[in-house]
Design a protein around this motif. Sequence first.
Motif, PDB file in Angstrom:
ATOM      1  N   MET A   1     -19.853 -14.559  49.737  1.00 36.93           N
ATOM      2  CA  MET A   1     -19.504 -13.539  50.720  1.00 36.93           C
ATOM      3  C   MET A   1     -20.664 -12.567  50.945  1.00 36.93           C
ATOM      4  SD  MET A   1     -16.670 -14.542  51.789  1.00 36.93           S
ATOM      5  CE  MET A   1     -16.315 -13.223  52.893  1.00 36.93           C
ATOM      6  N   ALA A   2     -21.413 -12.279  49.895  1.00 37.95           N
ATOM      7  CA  ALA A   2     -22.589 -11.410  50.065  1.00 37.95           C
ATOM      8  C   ALA A   2     -23.635 -12.093  50.952  1.00 37.95           C
ATOM      9  CB  ALA A   2     -23.189 -11.065  48.709  1.00 37.95           C
ATOM     10  N   PHE A   3     -23.805 -13.397  50.789  1.00 44.60           N
ATOM     11  CA  PHE A   3     -24.736 -14.140  51.625  1.00 44.60           C
ATOM     12  C   PHE A   3     -24.271 -14.146  53.080  1.00 44.60           C
ATOM     13  CE2 PHE A   3     -26.161 -18.335  53.338  1.00 44.60           C
ATOM     14  CZ  PHE A   3     -27.510 -18.034  53.429  1.00 44.60           C
ATOM     15  N   PHE A   4     -22.985 -14.393  53.301  1.00 46.95           N
ATOM     16  CA  PHE A   4     -22.454 -14.347  54.661  1.00 46.95           C
ATOM     17  C   PHE A   4     -22.622 -12.954  55.264  1.00 46.95           C
ATOM     18  CE2 PHE A   4     -19.215 -17.993  53.884  1.00 46.95           C
ATOM     19  CZ  PHE A   4     -20.230 -18.924  54.046  1.00 46.95           C
ATOM     20  N   GLY A   5     -22.391 -11.928  54.474  1.00 42.21           N
ATOM     21  CA  GLY A   5     -22.582 -10.563  54.951  1.00 42.21           C
ATOM     22  C   GLY A   5     -24.024 -10.294  55.328  1.00 42.21           C
ATOM     23  N   TYR A   6     -24.950 -10.799  54.517  1.00 49.27           N
ATOM     24  CA  TYR A   6     -26.365 -10.637  54.829  1.00 49.27           C
ATOM     25  C   TYR A   6     -26.720 -11.338  56.137  1.00 49.27           C
ATOM     26  CZ  TYR A   6     -31.396 -11.309  54.617  1.00 49.27           C
ATOM     27  OH  TYR A   6     -32.728 -11.345  54.932  1.00 49.27           O
ATOM     28  N   LEU A   7     -26.237 -12.565  56.294  1.00 47.31           N
ATOM     29  CA  LEU A   7     -26.525 -13.298  57.530  1.00 47.31           C
ATOM     30  C   LEU A   7     -25.976 -12.570  58.751  1.00 47.31           C
ATOM     31  CD1 LEU A   7     -25.904 -17.017  56.496  1.00 47.31           C
ATOM     32  CD2 LEU A   7     -28.094 -15.895  56.897  1.00 47.31           C
ATOM     33  N   CYS A   8     -24.771 -12.060  58.635  1.00 42.56           N
ATOM     34  CA  CYS A   8     -24.184 -11.334  59.772  1.00 42.56           C
ATOM     35  C   CYS A   8     -24.948 -10.052  60.062  1.00 42.56           C
ATOM     36  CB  CYS A   8     -22.715 -11.022  59.500  1.00 42.56           C
ATOM     37  SG  CYS A   8     -21.634 -12.456  59.608  1.00 42.56           S
TER      38      CYS A   8
ATOM     39  N   ASP B   1     -19.690  -5.906  62.425  1.00 40.50           N
ATOM     40  CA  ASP B   1     -18.387  -5.687  61.791  1.00 40.50           C
ATOM     41  C   ASP B   1     -18.045  -6.823  60.824  1.00 40.50           C
ATOM     42  OD1 ASP B   1     -17.931  -3.277  63.044  1.00 40.50           O
ATOM     43  OD2 ASP B   1     -16.838  -4.176  64.722  1.00 40.50           O
ATOM     44  N   ALA B   2     -18.395  -8.040  61.205  1.00 45.18           N
ATOM     45  CA  ALA B   2     -18.145  -9.181  60.314  1.00 45.18           C
ATOM     46  C   ALA B   2     -18.957  -9.048  59.026  1.00 45.18           C
ATOM     47  CB  ALA B   2     -18.480 -10.483  61.028  1.00 45.18           C
ATOM     48  N   GLY B   3     -20.181  -8.561  59.140  1.00 44.20           N
ATOM     49  CA  GLY B   3     -21.006  -8.348  57.949  1.00 44.20           C
ATOM     50  C   GLY B   3     -20.408  -7.316  57.020  1.00 44.20           C
ATOM     51  N   LYS B   4     -19.904  -6.219  57.586  1.00 46.02           N
ATOM     52  CA  LYS B   4     -19.244  -5.199  56.756  1.00 46.02           C
ATOM     53  C   LYS B   4     -18.015  -5.773  56.069  1.00 46.02           C
ATOM     54  CE  LYS B   4     -20.700  -1.397  59.700  1.00 46.02           C
ATOM     55  NZ  LYS B   4     -20.265  -0.407  60.686  1.00 46.02           N
TER      56      LYS B   4
ATOM     57  N   PHE C   1     -19.125  -7.935  53.159  1.00 45.26           N
ATOM     58  CA  PHE C   1     -19.552  -7.134  52.011  1.00 45.26           C
ATOM     59  C   PHE C   1     -18.356  -6.500  51.297  1.00 45.26           C
ATOM     60  CE2 PHE C   1     -23.822  -6.778  54.203  1.00 45.26           C
ATOM     61  CZ  PHE C   1     -24.466  -7.601  53.289  1.00 45.26           C
ATOM     62  N   MET C   2     -17.355  -6.072  52.059  1.00 40.27           N
ATOM     63  CA  MET C   2     -16.138  -5.527  51.425  1.00 40.27           C
ATOM     64  C   MET C   2     -15.412  -6.603  50.646  1.00 40.27           C
ATOM     65  SD  MET C   2     -14.491  -2.654  53.936  1.00 40.27           S
ATOM     66  CE  MET C   2     -14.252  -3.711  55.341  1.00 40.27           C
ATOM     67  N   ALA C   3     -15.337  -7.807  51.206  1.00 43.44           N
ATOM     68  CA  ALA C   3     -14.691  -8.910  50.494  1.00 43.44           C
ATOM     69  C   ALA C   3     -15.443  -9.234  49.206  1.00 43.44           C
ATOM     70  CB  ALA C   3     -14.614 -10.140  51.395  1.00 43.44           C
ATOM     71  N   ALA C   4     -16.777  -9.209  49.253  1.00 38.96           N
ATOM     72  CA  ALA C   4     -17.570  -9.456  48.047  1.00 38.96           C
ATOM     73  C   ALA C   4     -17.286  -8.398  46.985  1.00 38.96           C
ATOM     74  CB  ALA C   4     -19.056  -9.486  48.390  1.00 38.96           C
ATOM     75  N   PHE C   5     -17.145  -7.147  47.410  1.00 39.14           N
ATOM     76  CA  PHE C   5     -16.821  -6.078  46.462  1.00 39.14           C
ATOM     77  C   PHE C   5     -15.464  -6.320  45.803  1.00 39.14           C
ATOM     78  CE2 PHE C   5     -14.527  -2.088  45.759  1.00 39.14           C
ATOM     79  CZ  PHE C   5     -15.299  -1.557  44.734  1.00 39.14           C
TER      80      PHE C   5
END
Length: 81
Positions: free
Chosen positions: A20-27, A43-46, A49-53
């Motif tokens: 999820m952190a990687f997906f957040g970075y890509l977004c 917004d998808a990136g945020k 990152f929240m999901a990763a947390f």
Amino acid sequence: MAGGCATFCTLMSGLAVPLMAFFGYLCSQQSPMIDIPDAQKADAGKGCFMAAFFYAVTFVVAYGSMKKAASAREIKVSASS
């Protein structure tokens, strides 16, 4: 039973955090590898990152539960002299 569930949750959340952190970075970098409109990528990136947390929180709780279940199976021997 609870030990197996905690182990499963630990493994799944341990894999989900970096993904999820990687997906957040890509977004957040507006990568073309993520196939959503550019206006929604921030917004998808945020959200990623929240999901990763929250997966990280789940990892810590499940790992603690897994270790607690393992220590409950140990025999406590007191040495009397």
